[in-house]
Design a protein around this motif. Structure first.
Motif, PDB file in Angstrom:
ATOM      1  N   ASP A 155       1.605   6.186 -26.486  1.00 42.28           N
ATOM      2  CA  ASP A 155       0.156   6.069 -26.613  1.00 42.28           C
ATOM      3  C   ASP A 155      -0.425   7.456 -26.855  1.00 42.28           C
ATOM      4  N   VAL A 156      -0.850   7.689 -28.088  1.00 42.37           N
ATOM      5  CA  VAL A 156      -1.388   8.980 -28.501  1.00 42.37           C
ATOM      6  C   VAL A 156      -2.889   9.000 -28.202  1.00 42.37           C
ATOM      7  N   VAL A 157      -3.330  10.030 -27.471  1.00 43.18           N
ATOM      8  CA  VAL A 157      -4.734  10.133 -27.087  1.00 43.18           C
ATOM      9  C   VAL A 157      -5.384  11.285 -27.853  1.00 43.18           C
ATOM     10  N   ASP A 158      -6.501  10.979 -28.514  1.00 45.16           N
ATOM     11  CA  ASP A 158      -7.318  12.038 -29.105  1.00 45.16           C
ATOM     12  C   ASP A 158      -8.787  11.702 -28.878  1.00 45.16           C
ATOM     13  N   GLU A 159      -9.680  12.445 -29.538  1.00 47.38           N
ATOM     14  CA  GLU A 159     -11.107  12.250 -29.279  1.00 47.38           C
ATOM     15  C   GLU A 159     -11.610  10.881 -29.724  1.00 47.38           C
ATOM     16  N   LEU A 191       1.614   8.690 -22.081  1.00 52.90           N
ATOM     17  CA  LEU A 191       0.508   9.205 -22.875  1.00 52.90           C
ATOM     18  C   LEU A 191       0.932  10.524 -23.502  1.00 52.90           C
ATOM     19  N   LEU A 192       0.622  10.705 -24.792  1.00 50.14           N
ATOM     20  CA  LEU A 192       0.878  11.972 -25.478  1.00 50.14           C
ATOM     21  C   LEU A 192      -0.465  12.580 -25.840  1.00 50.14           C
ATOM     22  N   LEU A 193      -0.664  13.806 -25.397  1.00 47.54           N
ATOM     23  CA  LEU A 193      -1.935  14.488 -25.594  1.00 47.54           C
ATOM     24  C   LEU A 193      -1.717  15.856 -26.224  1.00 47.54           C
ATOM     25  N   ARG A 248      -4.871  23.533 -33.516  1.00 49.46           N
ATOM     26  CA  ARG A 248      -4.499  22.830 -32.282  1.00 49.46           C
ATOM     27  C   ARG A 248      -5.692  22.027 -31.765  1.00 49.46           C
ATOM     28  N   GLY A 249      -5.460  21.252 -30.697  1.00 51.93           N
ATOM     29  CA  GLY A 249      -6.533  20.465 -30.116  1.00 51.93           C
ATOM     30  C   GLY A 249      -6.471  18.990 -30.429  1.00 51.93           C
ATOM     31  N   ALA A 250      -5.470  18.580 -31.211  1.00 48.83           N
ATOM     32  CA  ALA A 250      -5.308  17.169 -31.543  1.00 48.83           C
ATOM     33  C   ALA A 250      -3.841  16.889 -31.828  1.00 48.83           C
TER      34      ALA A 250
END
Length: 529
Positions: free
Chosen positions: A11-15, A52-54, A461-463
């Motif tokens: 489960d990839v988490v981004d904004e 979760l992958l962040l 970076r950041g995503a």
């Protein structure tokens, strides 16, 4: 397709939300994100089911400038998922310095940036960044230009306004340091000698920052009864100069009744300037024990401060002012009280003071609490630090939820540190987002990773997205939670399966791998990486 690392079904988490995907990493970059990626060969495959992958977290307030010289693994930060650190906050940093100021800068920083191995052979910020890079830190390092170091290099520790030549020299040093790769200018308006700057000086420094379009990052003058006016001062500076403003560790020290006014101030200011701010998720701070002294104690530098502490008349004056306060002074001693101030570091011969409250030290020595502070500072040559409990957790949570604050740990590597050194990210993500659902997972990513990366111009970076750096955090959401406490602060969070920096694993299954792939932005020959 080939990859060095393939994480499947995670489960990839981004904004924007949470999606299930495979993520392929190669050459230090994310090379693909999508369902059922056609990867024929992978150096390592990880089943991401239930995980979760962040994107790697960015610590916007890190007192880690000297730590890599002693411990480049940076385990407390890596273990919770911080892969990039913004160093030299609060106007406090080891560069720039001159031959005349290096000794006093080194002494002043002892309690907040303790180091036995740092060589201190640099003079410019570029030279310091080169020396830092040579330590091969595990995390990425990005630096602020620290205003107090700049002011001391030009003016010494005098409590006065700069003349035109000195103002020009300070601006030159700011510009030189920004050209060497720094991504912000920090201010510490309770730390010497930066606390002596008036608003006109701040405007002059901000103009130099605005030319590089980097943020001003202040610890404002007063976070207690004068917090609204103190933030307002920097809002005006930003309005006049056009510089972005990022306020460090927004808080209310002993004045919870100002909560709504604080939120209104931040909201209205955002309509006029580019404003962000950070917060650590605790109701206690941690800083130099000398921050309990009145501002005049620091005039002339550390040696002069020690002379005052040891002078009978000056001791009486300082103790009286610590109890009664001074107009416009924050006065942490009065705001927090001796029972709520805990020693976290004390040099020989006072090591036994660590973990004791100021009230207990006073009781043990039969002295007034203010004199107990003065004696400890005298005995340790100012090499002492503290935790100051100033707020209820409910107020901290309200500020965090309502303000949209980004995250900075403000962690200090003391012998008995504040738990935020180990627990900031898991408290925000594990407790506030996953457990208590005060914020959403995408919001947590904005606050921990995407927002800080944007602020610092770190567009690589950041995503979790194709082409970006493979700075990644893989967690078990059922177990990822802060476990560090004030009583037992040296506790890393559970539930961190993997942390990568530039694609290299630095944390795996609860242990540091020993890898040190971090980068340092800038140096003598660069304007950044």
């Amino acid at each position: 397709m080939e990859a060095a690392l393939l994480i499947t079904g995670v489960d990839v988490v981004d904004e924007t939300g949470v999606r299930t995907a495979d993520v392929a990493v190669d050459g230090g970059r994310i090379v693909a994100v999508g369902p059922r990626l056609p990867v024929e060969s992978a150096g390592e495959r990880i089943d991401g089911s239930g995980r979760l992958l962040l994107p790697g977290f960015v610590d916007l307030h890190a007192h880690s400038a000297l730590r890599p010289f002693d411990d480049p693994l940076l385990t407390p930060k890596i273990a919770q998922g911080f892969t990039t650190e913004l160093i030299c906050p609060d106007g406090l940093g080891p560069a720039p310095v001159t031959d005349a100021t290096v000794a006093s800068r080194r002494r002043y920083l002892q309690g907040l940036e303790p180091s036995k191995a740092a060589p201190w052979h640099w003079r410019t910020m570029g030279e310091f960044l080169d020396a830092l890079a040579a330590t091969r830190p595990a995390a990425n390092m990005v630096a602020c230009v620290p205003h107090s170091a700049v002011r001391e290099a030009v003016m010494g520790n005098a409590d006065r306004r700069p003349d035109a030549r000195e103002m020009a020299a300070m601006r030159d040093l700011i510009e030189e340091s920004l050209a060497a790769g720094c991504r912000a200018v920090s201010f510490g308006m309770i730390y010497a000698p930066g606390l002596y700057a008036d608003t006109a000086e701040l405007i002059g420094i901000a103009e130099a920052a605005a030319a590089f379009d980097v943020p001003l990052v202040p610890h404002v003058r007063n976070e207690a009864a004068g917090v609204l006016e103190s933030i307002g001062e920097f809002v005006r500076v930003a309005e006049l100069t056009g510089a972005p403003l990022h306020v460090s560790h927004v808080k209310l020290v002993g004045v919870p009744e100002l909560l709504s006014d604080l939120i209104d101030l931040l909201s209205s200011a955002r309509d006029r300037i580019r404003l962000t701010f950070d917060q650590y998720p605790y109701g206690a701070g941690s800083t130099l024990l000398s921050a309990l002294l009145p501002p005049y104690a620091f005039d002339g530098g550390p040696a002069a401060t020690l002379e005052r502490i040891r002078d009978t008349a000056e001791r009486e004056r300082m103790a009286r002012d610590m109890h009664r306060g001074l107009p416009g002074w924050e006065n942490l001693f009065g705001a927090c009280g001796p029972d709520n101030i805990v020693v976290t570091q004390a040099a020989a011969p006072r090591g036994a003071a660590v973990s004791r409250t100021v009230a207990r030290l006073a009781e043990e020595t039969g002295s007034d609490p203010a004199f107990a502070v003065l004696d400890l500072l005298s005995d340790t040559e100012l090499d002492a630090a503290m935790i100051d409990h100033y707020s209820a957790e409910e107020v901290v949570r309200e500020i965090f939820v309502r303000s949209g604050a980004l995250v900075g740990s403000d962690g200090v590597f003391n012998p008995h540190p504040h738990p935020r050194l180990y627990g900031t990210a898991p408290k925000v993500l594990g407790r506030f987002a996953l457990r208590d659902q005060l914020i959403t997972l995408p919001d947590a990513v904005t606050r921990l990773a995407a927002g800080p990366a944007r602020l610092l111009g770190l567009d690589d970076r950041g995503a979790v997205a194709e082409g970006l750096r493979a700075d990644l955090v893989l967690i078990d959401p059922a177990r990822y939670l802060d476990s560090a406490t004030y009583a037992e602060p040296h506790r890393t969070p559970d539930g961190v399966d993997l942390v990568t920096v530039g694609g290299a694993a630095v944390w795996r299954a609860g242990a540091h791998t020993g890898a040190r792939p971090g980068t340092v932005t800038g140096g003598t020959g660069a304007g950044g990486i």
